[in-house]
Write a protein that holds these residues in place. Sequence first.
Motif, PDB file in Angstrom:
ATOM      1  N   LEU A 106       0.826  -1.201   0.000  1.00 27.83           N
ATOM      2  CA  LEU A 106       0.000   0.000   0.000  1.00 27.83           C
ATOM      3  C   LEU A 106       0.864   1.256   0.000  1.00 27.83           C
ATOM      4  CD1 LEU A 106      -2.811   1.283   0.192  1.00 27.83           C
ATOM      5  CD2 LEU A 106      -2.624   1.097   2.692  1.00 27.83           C
ATOM      6  N   ALA A 107       1.873   1.286   0.878  1.00 25.65           N
ATOM      7  CA  ALA A 107       2.738   2.470   0.961  1.00 25.65           C
ATOM      8  C   ALA A 107       3.507   2.680  -0.342  1.00 25.65           C
ATOM      9  CB  ALA A 107       3.708   2.307   2.134  1.00 25.65           C
ATOM     10  N   ALA A 108       4.031   1.596  -0.915  1.00 26.38           N
ATOM     11  CA  ALA A 108       4.810   1.712  -2.150  1.00 26.38           C
ATOM     12  C   ALA A 108       3.948   2.195  -3.310  1.00 26.38           C
ATOM     13  CB  ALA A 108       5.452   0.369  -2.485  1.00 26.38           C
ATOM     14  N   VAL A 109       2.729   1.670  -3.424  1.00 21.55           N
ATOM     15  CA  VAL A 109       1.829   2.079  -4.508  1.00 21.55           C
ATOM     16  C   VAL A 109       1.451   3.554  -4.376  1.00 21.55           C
ATOM     17  CG1 VAL A 109      -0.488   1.773  -5.455  1.00 21.55           C
ATOM     18  CG2 VAL A 109       0.927  -0.219  -4.963  1.00 21.55           C
ATOM     19  N   ILE A 110       1.141   3.980  -3.150  1.00 22.47           N
ATOM     20  CA  ILE A 110       0.748   5.379  -2.931  1.00 22.47           C
ATOM     21  C   ILE A 110       1.902   6.320  -3.257  1.00 22.47           C
ATOM     22  CG2 ILE A 110       0.129   7.074  -1.166  1.00 22.47           C
ATOM     23  CD1 ILE A 110      -1.529   4.902   0.184  1.00 22.47           C
ATOM     24  N   VAL A 111       3.086   6.027  -2.736  1.00 25.74           N
ATOM     25  CA  VAL A 111       4.246   6.890  -2.984  1.00 25.74           C
ATOM     26  C   VAL A 111       4.604   6.884  -4.468  1.00 25.74           C
ATOM     27  CG1 VAL A 111       6.715   7.169  -2.534  1.00 25.74           C
ATOM     28  CG2 VAL A 111       5.146   6.658  -0.651  1.00 25.74           C
ATOM     29  N   GLN A 112       4.516   5.722  -5.114  1.00 26.19           N
ATOM     30  CA  GLN A 112       4.802   5.639  -6.544  1.00 26.19           C
ATOM     31  C   GLN A 112       3.869   6.543  -7.341  1.00 26.19           C
ATOM     32  OE1 GLN A 112       5.861   1.919  -9.355  1.00 26.19           O
ATOM     33  NE2 GLN A 112       3.805   1.845  -8.545  1.00 26.19           N
ATOM     34  N   SER A 113       2.582   6.513  -7.027  1.00 31.36           N
ATOM     35  CA  SER A 113       1.606   7.361  -7.729  1.00 31.36           C
ATOM     36  C   SER A 113       1.873   8.841  -7.475  1.00 31.36           C
ATOM     37  CB  SER A 113       0.184   6.995  -7.281  1.00 31.36           C
ATOM     38  OG  SER A 113      -0.106   5.650  -7.585  1.00 31.36           O
ATOM     39  N   MET A 114       2.207   9.194  -6.238  1.00 28.98           N
ATOM     40  CA  MET A 114       2.471  10.598  -5.894  1.00 28.98           C
ATOM     41  C   MET A 114       3.694  11.123  -6.637  1.00 28.98           C
ATOM     42  SD  MET A 114       1.756  10.491  -1.787  1.00 28.98           S
ATOM     43  CE  MET A 114       2.547  12.088  -1.585  1.00 28.98           C
ATOM     44  N   LEU A 115       4.770  10.336  -6.644  1.00 30.43           N
ATOM     45  CA  LEU A 115       5.997  10.792  -7.286  1.00 30.43           C
ATOM     46  C   LEU A 115       5.845  10.862  -8.799  1.00 30.43           C
ATOM     47  CD1 LEU A 115       8.703   8.870  -5.177  1.00 30.43           C
ATOM     48  CD2 LEU A 115       7.831  11.199  -4.883  1.00 30.43           C
ATOM     49  N   GLN A 116       5.107   9.921  -9.366  1.00 33.51           N
ATOM     50  CA  GLN A 116       4.854   9.977 -10.809  1.00 33.51           C
ATOM     51  C   GLN A 116       4.037  11.207 -11.172  1.00 33.51           C
ATOM     52  OE1 GLN A 116       3.003   6.144 -11.471  1.00 33.51           O
ATOM     53  NE2 GLN A 116       4.897   5.204 -12.200  1.00 33.51           N
ATOM     54  N   ALA A 117       3.053  11.533 -10.331  1.00 33.26           N
ATOM     55  CA  ALA A 117       2.219  12.712 -10.588  1.00 33.26           C
ATOM     56  C   ALA A 117       3.019  14.002 -10.531  1.00 33.26           C
ATOM     57  CB  ALA A 117       1.074  12.758  -9.581  1.00 33.26           C
ATOM     58  N   GLN A 118       4.081  13.997  -9.729  1.00 34.27           N
ATOM     59  CA  GLN A 118       4.925  15.186  -9.607  1.00 34.27           C
ATOM     60  C   GLN A 118       6.012  15.247 -10.679  1.00 34.27           C
ATOM     61  OE1 GLN A 118       6.414  15.395  -5.590  1.00 34.27           O
ATOM     62  NE2 GLN A 118       4.358  15.267  -4.676  1.00 34.27           N
ATOM     63  N   GLY A 119       6.029  14.260 -11.564  1.00 31.86           N
ATOM     64  CA  GLY A 119       6.973  14.276 -12.676  1.00 31.86           C
ATOM     65  C   GLY A 119       8.388  13.876 -12.321  1.00 31.86           C
ATOM     66  N   TRP A 120       8.580  13.120 -11.280  1.00 27.63           N
ATOM     67  CA  TRP A 120       9.927  12.696 -10.887  1.00 27.63           C
ATOM     68  C   TRP A 120      10.490  11.698 -11.905  1.00 27.63           C
ATOM     69  CZ3 TRP A 120      11.585  12.189  -5.156  1.00 27.63           C
ATOM     70  CH2 TRP A 120      11.148  13.305  -4.439  1.00 27.63           C
ATOM     71  N   SER A 121      11.804  11.607 -11.934  1.00 31.06           N
ATOM     72  CA  SER A 121      12.480  10.619 -12.773  1.00 31.06           C
ATOM     73  C   SER A 121      12.029   9.215 -12.368  1.00 31.06           C
ATOM     74  CB  SER A 121      13.998  10.744 -12.621  1.00 31.06           C
ATOM     75  OG  SER A 121      14.659   9.586 -13.071  1.00 31.06           O
ATOM     76  N   ILE A 122      11.925   8.313 -13.361  1.00 30.42           N
ATOM     77  CA  ILE A 122      11.462   6.958 -13.087  1.00 30.42           C
ATOM     78  C   ILE A 122      12.375   6.250 -12.096  1.00 30.42           C
ATOM     79  CG2 ILE A 122      12.735   5.902 -15.003  1.00 30.42           C
ATOM     80  CD1 ILE A 122       9.189   4.966 -13.826  1.00 30.42           C
ATOM     81  N   TYR A 123      13.659   6.573 -12.100  1.00 29.73           N
ATOM     82  CA  TYR A 123      14.597   5.952 -11.162  1.00 29.73           C
ATOM     83  C   TYR A 123      14.345   6.432  -9.738  1.00 29.73           C
ATOM     84  CZ  TYR A 123      17.007   4.684 -15.461  1.00 29.73           C
ATOM     85  OH  TYR A 123      17.301   4.168 -16.702  1.00 29.73           O
ATOM     86  N   LEU A 124      14.055   7.723  -9.586  1.00 33.83           N
ATOM     87  CA  LEU A 124      13.735   8.251  -8.263  1.00 33.83           C
ATOM     88  C   LEU A 124      12.378   7.753  -7.783  1.00 33.83           C
ATOM     89  CD1 LEU A 124      14.989  11.950  -8.623  1.00 33.83           C
ATOM     90  CD2 LEU A 124      16.109  10.028  -7.463  1.00 33.83           C
ATOM     91  N   VAL A 125      11.457   7.587  -8.713  1.00 38.89           N
ATOM     92  CA  VAL A 125      10.143   7.036  -8.360  1.00 38.89           C
ATOM     93  C   VAL A 125      10.317   5.623  -7.802  1.00 38.89           C
ATOM     94  CG1 VAL A 125       7.946   6.208  -9.284  1.00 38.89           C
ATOM     95  CG2 VAL A 125       8.833   8.432  -9.988  1.00 38.89           C
ATOM     96  N   LEU A 126      11.115   4.814  -8.475  1.00 38.80           N
ATOM     97  CA  LEU A 126      11.346   3.440  -8.031  1.00 38.80           C
ATOM     98  C   LEU A 126      12.027   3.424  -6.670  1.00 38.80           C
ATOM     99  CD1 LEU A 126      11.368   0.381  -8.480  1.00 38.80           C
ATOM    100  CD2 LEU A 126      13.507   0.655  -9.755  1.00 38.80           C
ATOM    101  N   ALA A 127      13.091   4.213  -6.518  1.00 42.14           N
ATOM    102  CA  ALA A 127      13.830   4.237  -5.253  1.00 42.14           C
ATOM    103  C   ALA A 127      12.941   4.723  -4.111  1.00 42.14           C
ATOM    104  CB  ALA A 127      15.059   5.126  -5.386  1.00 42.14           C
TER     105      ALA A 127
END
Length: 498
Positions: free
Chosen positions: A428-449
């Motif tokens: 749950l935490a990983a999915v939520i943070v992944q969606s938030m970071l993607q929405a903010q336009g972060w690099s895919i590598y930073l989104v994963l990390a």
Amino acid sequence: MTESLQTKVRRGILWSAVQSWAVRFSALFVFMIIARVLDAHELGLFAAAAVVLTFFGMLAEQGLGEAVVQRERITPEQLNAVFWLNFGTAVLIVGVVWLTAPLIGSLMSIPEIVPILRVSSLALPVSAACFGQLAMRKRNFDYRRIATATLMSTLIGSVVVLVMVFAGAGVWSLVAQSLVAACVLCGWLWVRPIWRLTRATDFRGARPLMGYGLSRLTTYLLDFGNTRYIELFLASTLGPAALAVYAVGLKLYQALMQMMSSTVLDVAHSGFSRLANDRDRLVAAYYKSISLTATVAVPVFCIVAAVAPSLTVVLFGPKWHASAEVMRWMGVLGAVQVLQFYNGTVYNAIGRPGIGLQFMIAKVVLTFGALAFVRDGGMSTLLHAYVASQLATTPASFYLVRRLIGVSISELARRIWPMLAGSALLMLAAVIVQSMLQAQGWSIYLVLAGSVVAGLIAYLALLGLAAPDVVRSTLALIVPKEPPAAMSSTSTADAVTK
């Protein structure tokens, strides 16, 4: 078990782990590069051919390798007979493949597969020539030589495929890799053979080996139907490109499961077998093994499932984003299977391997039926049906362990619920943070990390609050307080139950 045999077993486990982890990770790394260069159709063509040749390879081996390993005494003449049975069958199969390749291509609706099948099949006799050497090395716990040979074949094969891929050879680079790797492995083992081939044969003495091998071959074929039929189904219904999407999403799951089965489950089988007549200690070992797996392996598969969209792109490139759904569902499946696999180990340890065989037959029937039922569906529908068919027997598997050795389901749940709850919170935490970071336009590598870190923090926080003793015991197993020398007299079974 004598001290020398204990040492051999421990070294065997060590080198088996080295081989498994090194080969799987190096193969995964090479596949990551290949997937970025080849298109889906080319990768799917070879994946389809590989499935077909895996089936023929099992027929060539005939289960005789395992028969040689388990045989209490075996003569050089019997080994010579096994060699000619394997090699002769493989040569015959090559002829069958060359003749039937057009028919196979027609049945799969992939005419381009014909030359790939024919050329790739030439690796079958080469591999068959070293089945006996591999079996004898395993029999003598010489896993170091096997690991060295396997690593060298993987390394040289990887160099060949990378050179040819970047030279524009396309799917034929993968064909060349399979041929070169088979030749290197065979040559490496025969340079220093553990037995030397002669004209003297004892086919009559090899008959018991053939009987045992037939039973093992039946198990292999059932497992093939259970795990690989979906690949043939996808190739023939949706085409090579769809199979490639599935194969890419499956790759990390396969690597993790193979590493798990070739190391942890081998140790568990050894420990459980020695405790088969002491049910209290066997149950204690079962609890301990599942608890450790739930603590370490389950969250690994859960984090793979949670971050599949970003992980797929990072590992294999943006053109494989469609494989993320495969990776996600296979991660969920893996999180359940790593726990369920111990049940099969228990069946074998108490002398009831037929139960595992019955479960495998049930899974094959369910898999075939589920895929046939949703035949006209797309990739998502077929994937969901396959995962459901694999999980359908899980409740019955745990129920039988309860009946056979007296495992308490409530006690088991009490022991592993913090890890399962923590893994759910991790996802749950990983999915939520992944969606938030993607929405903010972060690099895919930073989104994963960021997603992975958030998930791990959530998991460790819940585990630390709900089951701090689990954290301490897990760390104690990974980093033992006593030096290895002080534990040399402790048996594998005792180590499992402590």
